[in-house]
Design an enzyme around this catalytic site. Sequence first.
Site, PDB file in Angstrom:
ATOM      1  N   HIS A  93      -8.838   0.647   7.738  1.00  0.00           N
ATOM      2  CA  HIS A  93      -8.152   0.462   6.451  1.00  0.00           C
ATOM      3  C   HIS A  93      -8.093   1.799   5.700  1.00  0.00           C
ATOM      4  O   HIS A  93      -7.124   2.095   5.011  1.00  0.00           O
ATOM      5  CB  HIS A  93      -8.895  -0.599   5.637  1.00  0.00           C
ATOM      6  CG  HIS A  93      -8.213  -0.935   4.332  1.00  0.00           C
ATOM      7  ND1 HIS A  93      -6.940  -1.466   4.280  1.00  0.00           N
ATOM      8  CD2 HIS A  93      -8.612  -0.794   3.039  1.00  0.00           C
ATOM      9  CE1 HIS A  93      -6.593  -1.645   3.007  1.00  0.00           C
ATOM     10  NE2 HIS A  93      -7.588  -1.256   2.238  1.00  0.00           N
ATOM     11  N   TYR A 125      -3.868 -13.983   5.163  1.00  0.00           N
ATOM     12  CA  TYR A 125      -5.220 -13.850   5.733  1.00  0.00           C
ATOM     13  C   TYR A 125      -6.320 -13.991   4.684  1.00  0.00           C
ATOM     14  O   TYR A 125      -7.496 -14.120   5.024  1.00  0.00           O
ATOM     15  CB  TYR A 125      -5.382 -12.513   6.483  1.00  0.00           C
ATOM     16  CG  TYR A 125      -5.197 -11.279   5.637  1.00  0.00           C
ATOM     17  CD1 TYR A 125      -6.147 -10.869   4.712  1.00  0.00           C
ATOM     18  CD2 TYR A 125      -4.059 -10.494   5.777  1.00  0.00           C
ATOM     19  CE1 TYR A 125      -5.979  -9.745   3.939  1.00  0.00           C
ATOM     20  CE2 TYR A 125      -3.873  -9.355   5.024  1.00  0.00           C
ATOM     21  CZ  TYR A 125      -4.828  -8.992   4.099  1.00  0.00           C
ATOM     22  OH  TYR A 125      -4.637  -7.879   3.330  1.00  0.00           O
ATOM     23  N   GLU A 126      -5.953 -13.976   3.405  1.00  0.00           N
ATOM     24  CA  GLU A 126      -6.967 -14.178   2.377  1.00  0.00           C
ATOM     25  C   GLU A 126      -7.382 -15.646   2.289  1.00  0.00           C
ATOM     26  O   GLU A 126      -8.345 -15.970   1.594  1.00  0.00           O
ATOM     27  CB  GLU A 126      -6.444 -13.686   1.018  1.00  0.00           C
ATOM     28  CG  GLU A 126      -6.262 -12.175   0.996  1.00  0.00           C
ATOM     29  CD  GLU A 126      -5.627 -11.680  -0.285  1.00  0.00           C
ATOM     30  OE1 GLU A 126      -6.353 -11.587  -1.279  1.00  0.00           O
ATOM     31  OE2 GLU A 126      -4.420 -11.388  -0.280  1.00  0.00           O
ATOM     32  N   HIS A 172      -1.969 -12.266   0.453  1.00  0.00           N
ATOM     33  CA  HIS A 172      -1.746 -12.318   1.904  1.00  0.00           C
ATOM     34  C   HIS A 172      -2.251 -13.639   2.478  1.00  0.00           C
ATOM     35  O   HIS A 172      -3.231 -14.201   1.995  1.00  0.00           O
ATOM     36  CB  HIS A 172      -2.485 -11.164   2.603  1.00  0.00           C
ATOM     37  CG  HIS A 172      -2.061  -9.811   2.151  1.00  0.00           C
ATOM     38  ND1 HIS A 172      -2.559  -9.224   1.011  1.00  0.00           N
ATOM     39  CD2 HIS A 172      -1.185  -8.921   2.684  1.00  0.00           C
ATOM     40  CE1 HIS A 172      -2.006  -8.035   0.862  1.00  0.00           C
ATOM     41  NE2 HIS A 172      -1.168  -7.824   1.861  1.00  0.00           N
ATOM     42  N   HIS A 190      -5.739  -3.189  -4.061  1.00  0.00           N
ATOM     43  CA  HIS A 190      -4.608  -3.939  -4.616  1.00  0.00           C
ATOM     44  C   HIS A 190      -4.965  -4.423  -6.018  1.00  0.00           C
ATOM     45  O   HIS A 190      -5.893  -5.200  -6.184  1.00  0.00           O
ATOM     46  CB  HIS A 190      -4.271  -5.163  -3.758  1.00  0.00           C
ATOM     47  CG  HIS A 190      -3.606  -4.831  -2.462  1.00  0.00           C
ATOM     48  ND1 HIS A 190      -2.389  -5.366  -2.104  1.00  0.00           N
ATOM     49  CD2 HIS A 190      -3.970  -4.018  -1.447  1.00  0.00           C
ATOM     50  CE1 HIS A 190      -2.045  -4.886  -0.911  1.00  0.00           C
ATOM     51  NE2 HIS A 190      -2.993  -4.079  -0.492  1.00  0.00           N
ATOM     52  N   ASN A 239       0.243   4.204  10.333  1.00  0.00           N
ATOM     53  CA  ASN A 239      -0.526   4.509  11.563  1.00  0.00           C
ATOM     54  C   ASN A 239       0.304   4.050  12.753  1.00  0.00           C
ATOM     55  O   ASN A 239       1.206   3.217  12.601  1.00  0.00           O
ATOM     56  CB  ASN A 239      -1.860   3.737  11.552  1.00  0.00           C
ATOM     57  CG  ASN A 239      -1.636   2.238  11.413  1.00  0.00           C
ATOM     58  OD1 ASN A 239      -1.395   1.740  10.309  1.00  0.00           O
ATOM     59  ND2 ASN A 239      -1.680   1.539  12.535  1.00  0.00           N
ATOM     60  N   ALA A 257       2.813  -1.604   4.029  1.00  0.00           N
ATOM     61  CA  ALA A 257       2.260  -0.639   4.980  1.00  0.00           C
ATOM     62  C   ALA A 257       2.305  -1.324   6.346  1.00  0.00           C
ATOM     63  O   ALA A 257       2.048  -2.522   6.442  1.00  0.00           O
ATOM     64  CB  ALA A 257       0.827  -0.312   4.613  1.00  0.00           C
ATOM     65  N   MET A 312       1.143  -7.507   8.015  1.00  0.00           N
ATOM     66  CA  MET A 312       0.537  -8.803   7.681  1.00  0.00           C
ATOM     67  C   MET A 312       1.170  -9.418   6.436  1.00  0.00           C
ATOM     68  O   MET A 312       0.520 -10.204   5.734  1.00  0.00           O
ATOM     69  CB  MET A 312      -0.971  -8.608   7.463  1.00  0.00           C
ATOM     70  CG  MET A 312      -1.677  -7.939   8.633  1.00  0.00           C
ATOM     71  SD  MET A 312      -3.393  -7.567   8.251  1.00  0.00           S
ATOM     72  CE  MET A 312      -3.831  -6.481   9.627  1.00  0.00           C
ATOM     73  N   SER A 313       2.409  -9.065   6.156  1.00  0.00           N
ATOM     74  CA  SER A 313       3.042  -9.570   4.926  1.00  0.00           C
ATOM     75  C   SER A 313       4.551  -9.623   5.096  1.00  0.00           C
ATOM     76  O   SER A 313       5.066  -9.559   6.213  1.00  0.00           O
ATOM     77  CB  SER A 313       2.694  -8.627   3.762  1.00  0.00           C
ATOM     78  OG  SER A 313       3.300  -7.370   3.945  1.00  0.00           O
ATOM     79  N   SER A 345       0.855  -1.183   0.000  1.00  0.00           N
ATOM     80  CA  SER A 345       0.000   0.000   0.000  1.00  0.00           C
ATOM     81  C   SER A 345       0.893   1.235   0.000  1.00  0.00           C
ATOM     82  O   SER A 345       1.870   1.289   0.731  1.00  0.00           O
ATOM     83  CB  SER A 345      -0.867   0.034   1.256  1.00  0.00           C
ATOM     84  OG  SER A 345      -1.555  -1.177   1.386  1.00  0.00           O
TER      85      SER A 345
HETATM   86  N1  HPA Z   1      -1.159  -3.571  11.995  1.00  0.00           N
HETATM   87  C1  HPA Z   1      -1.009  -4.539  11.061  1.00  0.00           C
HETATM   88  N2  HPA Z   1      -0.899  -4.269   9.776  1.00  0.00           N
HETATM   89  C2  HPA Z   1      -0.921  -2.984   9.397  1.00  0.00           C
HETATM   90  C3  HPA Z   1      -1.076  -1.942  10.301  1.00  0.00           C
HETATM   91  C4  HPA Z   1      -1.200  -2.255  11.681  1.00  0.00           C
HETATM   92  O1  HPA Z   1      -1.337  -1.386  12.559  1.00  0.00           O
HETATM   93  N3  HPA Z   1      -1.059  -0.786   9.578  1.00  0.00           N
HETATM   94  C5  HPA Z   1      -0.896  -1.138   8.285  1.00  0.00           C
HETATM   95  N4  HPA Z   1      -0.797  -2.462   8.156  1.00  0.00           N
END
Ligand code: HPA
Length: 279
Positions: free
Chosen positions: A252, A90-91, A88, A66, A240, A118, A216-217, A35
């Site tokens: 998101h 989680y998909e 990912h 994506h 963030n 990200a 998550m990647s 991202s």
């Molecule tokens: N946690 C997990 N994955 C993320 C985050 C987060 O705070 N921000 C962007 N991807």
Amino acid sequence: MNNAYQSQYERVTKCLEIIRSKTDFVPKVAVVLGSGLGDFAEEIDIKATVNYSEIEGFPQSTVPGHKGRFVFGYINDVPVVAMQGRVHFYEGYPISDVVLPVRLMHAMGAEYLFLSNAAGGIGDGFKAGNLMMITDHISTFVPNPLIGPNEEKFGTRFPDMSNVYRKDLQNIIRECAADLKIPLKEGIYIQLSGPSYESPAEIRMCKMLGASAVGMSTVVEAIAANHMGMKVLGVSLITNLAAGISEVPLSHEEVQQAADEAGPRFKALVKAVITKINE
Ligand code: HPA
């Protein structure tokens, strides 16, 4: 014997045949666009694109924002393949599918893998919009992508992971960030499965373990790449502050917004690093 894992090499070979029926482009650097870097493809002098949907047996990304395609072309004079959209865990894909694209890009000829993502910021003083060079990772909370019979054609059974994000490449990232006057954080990235964001207690755990960024990647891809002898680089965009550090609930949309804002810095750094790798 686990046939699912055994067929990995064959799967990669089949995917490569499809790619080769569309382009004979041989990349030196593979880039995974997280991202905030999705439109990095605009920086590439594009020679060919292949949609993931055109590749039979290739996992398809389902995340909003994506795209799903390989972009082949040049950054200055460096031949690159960029993944616009990654897969990912989680998909719902098995972890061997999550790393299949990396194996495929290696099969195309890529020697380097530039991973971007990200991430939530955990490190002291981190702020949304920061870029963080990944110096090491924690993979303990997601399945290892090398579980199963070892495929010697990819690499050795027990690969060393002490220098995944090579020091010489870290120096290049530092130099490029300094030249571009882009402030650069450094730290350890921890991959958790998602898709839920972490709880504040989980983030306290990550912090105790020494992580500066959470996402998550990336880590499973880095492990598979290192297994094959690829030279790995990683940069996280802190979109963030992680749960419990941030005062507001995570969304998101917030992640996407911060990614868009920092995109130009992120792109400039990646472009400079790829150019310098080739010097
Ligand atoms: N946690 C997990 N994955 C993320 C985050 C987060 O705070 N921000 C962007 N991807």
